[in-house]
Design an enzyme around this catalytic site. Structure first.
Site, PDB file in Angstrom:
ATOM      1  N   CYS A   1      -4.120 -15.276 -20.178  1.00  0.00           N
ATOM      2  CA  CYS A   1      -4.363 -14.376 -19.037  1.00  0.00           C
ATOM      3  C   CYS A   1      -3.249 -14.472 -17.998  1.00  0.00           C
ATOM      4  O   CYS A   1      -3.349 -13.886 -16.929  1.00  0.00           O
ATOM      5  CB  CYS A   1      -5.719 -14.644 -18.412  1.00  0.00           C
TER       6      CYS A   1
ATOM      7  N   ARG B   1     -13.611 -16.401 -13.041  1.00  0.00           N
ATOM      8  CA  ARG B   1     -12.993 -17.698 -12.809  1.00  0.00           C
ATOM      9  C   ARG B   1     -13.483 -18.255 -11.473  1.00  0.00           C
ATOM     10  O   ARG B   1     -13.506 -17.545 -10.475  1.00  0.00           O
ATOM     11  CB  ARG B   1     -11.473 -17.553 -12.767  1.00  0.00           C
TER      12      ARG B   1
ATOM     13  N   GLU C   1      -3.755 -24.647 -18.138  1.00  0.00           N
ATOM     14  CA  GLU C   1      -2.594 -24.298 -17.314  1.00  0.00           C
ATOM     15  C   GLU C   1      -1.923 -25.536 -16.731  1.00  0.00           C
ATOM     16  O   GLU C   1      -1.002 -25.438 -15.936  1.00  0.00           O
ATOM     17  CB  GLU C   1      -2.979 -23.310 -16.209  1.00  0.00           C
TER      18      GLU C   1
ATOM     19  N   ASP D   1       0.960 -20.847 -14.371  1.00  0.00           N
ATOM     20  CA  ASP D   1       0.988 -22.232 -13.920  1.00  0.00           C
ATOM     21  C   ASP D   1       1.472 -23.169 -15.020  1.00  0.00           C
ATOM     22  O   ASP D   1       2.178 -24.137 -14.740  1.00  0.00           O
ATOM     23  CB  ASP D   1      -0.407 -22.669 -13.452  1.00  0.00           C
TER      24      ASP D   1
ATOM     25  N   ARG E   1       7.631 -21.763  -9.068  1.00  0.00           N
ATOM     26  CA  ARG E   1       7.980 -20.371  -9.330  1.00  0.00           C
ATOM     27  C   ARG E   1       8.187 -19.559  -8.048  1.00  0.00           C
ATOM     28  O   ARG E   1       8.700 -18.445  -8.078  1.00  0.00           O
ATOM     29  CB  ARG E   1       6.920 -19.709 -10.223  1.00  0.00           C
TER      30      ARG E   1
ATOM     31  N   HIS F   1       0.809  -1.211   0.000  1.00  0.00           N
ATOM     32  CA  HIS F   1       0.000   0.000   0.000  1.00  0.00           C
ATOM     33  C   HIS F   1       0.845   1.264   0.000  1.00  0.00           C
ATOM     34  O   HIS F   1       0.478   2.265  -0.597  1.00  0.00           O
ATOM     35  CB  HIS F   1      -0.954  -0.019   1.196  1.00  0.00           C
TER      36      HIS F   1
ATOM     37  N   ARG G   1     -10.216 -13.060 -10.568  1.00  0.00           N
ATOM     38  CA  ARG G   1      -9.797 -14.104  -9.625  1.00  0.00           C
ATOM     39  C   ARG G   1     -10.714 -14.047  -8.396  1.00  0.00           C
ATOM     40  O   ARG G   1     -10.445 -13.328  -7.445  1.00  0.00           O
ATOM     41  CB  ARG G   1      -8.342 -13.893  -9.204  1.00  0.00           C
TER      42      ARG G   1
HETATM   43  C1  PEP Z   1      -1.998 -18.503 -14.487  1.00  0.00           C
HETATM   44  O1  PEP Z   1      -1.715 -19.543 -13.892  1.00  0.00           O
HETATM   45  O2  PEP Z   1      -1.359 -18.078 -15.470  1.00  0.00           O
HETATM   46  C2  PEP Z   1      -3.124 -17.678 -14.051  1.00  0.00           C
HETATM   47  C3  PEP Z   1      -3.533 -16.649 -14.742  1.00  0.00           C
HETATM   48  O3  PEP Z   1      -3.700 -18.007 -12.874  1.00  0.00           O
HETATM   49  P1  PEP Z   1      -3.075 -17.675 -11.430  1.00  0.00           P
HETATM   50  O4  PEP Z   1      -1.899 -16.767 -11.655  1.00  0.00           O
HETATM   51  O5  PEP Z   1      -4.182 -17.032 -10.676  1.00  0.00           O
HETATM   52  O6  PEP Z   1      -2.706 -19.025 -10.928  1.00  0.00           O
HETATM   53 MG    MG Z   2      -3.135 -20.422 -12.509  1.00  0.00          MG
END
Ligand code: PEP
Ligand code: MG
Length: 587
Positions: free
Chosen positions: A513, A341, A442, A466, A476, A198, A305
């Site tokens: 995305c 989602r 993913e 993912d 990651r 923030h 999300r």
């Molecule tokens: C992804 O895995 O690329 C994705 C968009 O979902 P998240 O980052 O919320 O796992």
């Molecule tokens: Mg994901």
């Protein structure tokens, strides 16, 4: 007094607020609060609880005052962050646990409150999610205020700074950041922090260049040292040489020109030089981000999300609460589409409102996560599906399932969707009867068996975050392997090509995305591979639009073809960088 006699040191951190600043350091080192530890006499325990309640009240008033001040200086949207602080003060779990600990131990309330707050901070800080980790910062900030009030000490603030300085601190809380006088703060550098803290949001809104996450810069500096803050590259340069100062003078000019070139495209269409329009959408986590989606002219939302509604709640949001949040976004952006989602929790994102759903797991990323968890809790999942369906009566909704690994899971999710629809019909509630689920791609198995999913899926949306993690077997979140997480790995490119081809063969729209879609370096590659649509953090839209408007789709296709011929990811990286530089250089 110029610093050239001392040697120059560059410290790398995280770029948090764009801009370049140069000046003398004001080292802001808050001392740790000393918390006394004693037992309260049994006859004084009622008064101790009352003292705690009074401290919560006073803190609430302080926060309201800061919020008013920030509203006046920065506007209502920036001041919203203090709503999160007030929520901490109203958190019955935190307050109840403190009082219970106090009743059990008889220790002074500062000790009990501090212990409970530290437990919460620790729990949030361990979550592998930037947004939720920031909730730890909120609790920390508020807890510090409450403790100051309990101990009768006034809270620290930065408003005493009147001379123009670079503020260097271990960390800065949002309320401390809000008290900074813009004309005195040339730049901000902190040891801790992340891009979404923030304090950084406040810095960004005040257009103060900032670098965070420098680890131990505060130990390397003294008041009065000279520092260059590079909020673009995310570094701080201690005692920059004459050459560096000269170089930065040029960089600053070029950057300022580039920034204005980026913002100049905000109102223009995302269209390539050979006339191909590209749909750019936004990724959001909360309903209040609708304003950003509009500001950056996104063609709707490509990834909402929904888990953020669940992750910050002490109890599971019911259908009505979910419906209210979804409706706000959908109606707010109508007729633009909103891809909602379904819940992606589990693994590294536990559900505070329903801990009983999860047990300990050796490999959480390969565990009970997202659609797997939902399919085993059908009533909870249908609550969400009904809420999404009802929101679809207020605009254009697309429904997306996360972590689909194969056709059987998709079919089971769709069966529950059909049940949810039948339940709403029986209730006589309106929804888009045509709404179908689309699969996130993913998990590599979904990509390889894409043809088996395509017939049942309304679209494909590739979650590169993912997908890359699972394809390359790279966690990651693990520092030791982070450098191996490579979007230009030949297997990643082949897999992306395969997903796009399969989707198109079956007449499906294929979007991306994951973070790759919001990185202007990789955008030409994705479009060249045939991706139809990109969805990203709203603020990245101008930079992505800029590169789209500077290239031909045919050139991007040639780039993708060349990238697919490479065996070394470094070569591919060099190709995409050269492509980008060539098209964005001034001239
Ligand atoms: C992804 O895995 O690329 C994705 C968009 O979902 P998240 O980052 O919320 O796992
Ligand atoms: Mg994901």
């Amino acid at each position: 007094m110029e610093p050239t006699a001392k040697s120059e040191i560059t410290i790398q951190g995280i770029a948090a607020s764009r801009g370049i600043a140069y000046g003398q350091v004001f080292l802001y080192l808050q001392s740790e609060l000393e918390i006394p530890h004693y037992t309260v006499d049994p006859d004084k325990r009622g008064a101790e609880v009352a003292r705690f309640e009074q401290a919560l009240l006073v803190t609430r008033q302080q926060i309201s005052q800061i919020q008013d001040q920030v509203t006046k200086n920065l506007g209502e949207e920036e001041a919203l962050i203090f709503d999160a602080h007030r929520m901490v003060l109203e958190d019955q779990a935190l307050i109840g646990e403190t009082i219970r600990d106090f009743e059990k131990s008889g220790l002074n309330i500062e000790t009990c409150f501090n212990a409970v707050a530290q437990r919460y901070i620790q729990a949030f800080a361990e979550i592998d999610d930037e947004y939720l980790r920031e909730r730890a910062a909120d609790i920390k900030d508020v807890a510090k205020r409450v403790l100051h009030v309990l101990l009768g000490q006034s809270a620290l603030n930065l408003s005493d700074l009147v001379e123009k300085r670079i503020i260097v601190a271990r960390d800065i809380s949002p309320s401390e950041a809000a008290s900074i006088d813009r004309s005195a703060a040339l730049g901000i550098v902190t040891d801790a922090g992340s891009r979404t803290s923030h304090a950084v949001i406040v810095a960004r809104s005040m257009k103060i260049p900032a670098v965070v996450g420098t680890n131990d810069l505060t130990t390397k500096l003294q008041n009065g040292d000279w520092v260059m803050v590079d909020g673009y590259e995310g570094c701080a340069i201690i005692n920059p040489s004459e050459q560096t100062l000269f170089r930065y003078g040029k960089i600053q000019k070029a950057r300022e020109t580039f920034e204005s070139r980026l913002m100049a495209v905000n109102e223009l269409p995302a269209e390539t030089l050979d006339g191909v329009a590209v749909t750019l959408r936004a990724n959001i986590e909360k309903p209040d981000e609708v304003a950003l989606v509009r500001q950056y002219r996104a063609a709707g939302v490509g990834l909402y999300r929904t888990e953020f509604l669940f992750l910050s709640a002490a109890k599971m949001p019911d259908e009505e609460e979910q419906y209210a949040a979804y409706k706000e976004i959908v109606a707010g952006l109508a007729p633009a589409p909103v891809t909602i989602r379904t819940l992606d929790v589990g693994g590294d994102k536990p559900l505070p409102g329903a801990p009983q759903l999860f047990g300990p797991e050796a490999n959480p990323f390969l565990g009970f996560r997202a659609i797997r968890m939902c399919l085993e809790n059908p009533e909870m999942f249908k609550d969400q599906l009904r809420a999404i369906l009802r929101a679809s009566a207020h605009g254009k909704v697309e429904l997306m399932y996360p972590m689909i690994s194969g056709p059987e899971e998709l079919a089971r999710a769709d069966a529950l969707l059909a049940e949810a629809k039948a339940e709403l019909t029986a209730r006589g509630q309106a929804f888009d009867t045509q709404l179908r689920g689309g699969a996130m791609i993913e998990i590599p198995s979904a990509a390889i068996a894409g043809d088996l999913l395509a017939g049942q899926s309304a679209f494909f949306s590739i979650g590169t975050n993912d997908l890359i993690q699972y394809l390359l077997a790279i966690d990651r979140g693990n520092n030791r392997t982070a450098h191996l997480y490579d979007p230009t790995h030949p297997a990643v490119l082949r897999m992306l090509r395969q997903i796009v081809e399969t989707g198109h063969q079956h007449g499906l729209k294929v979007s991306v995305c994951g973070e790759m879609a919001g990185d202007p370096l990789y955008v030409p590659l994705l479009l060249g591979l045939g991706v139809d649509e990109l969805s990203m953090t709203p603020t990245m839209l101008p930079a992505v639009k800029f590169i789209i408007r500077a290239m031909k789709l045919s050139e991007a296709q040639a780039l993708a073809a060349e990238a697919l011929r490479q065996t070394d990811p470094k070569q591919t990286q060099a190709l995409v960088e050269a492509f980008y530089q060539e098209r964005t250089k001034a001239g």
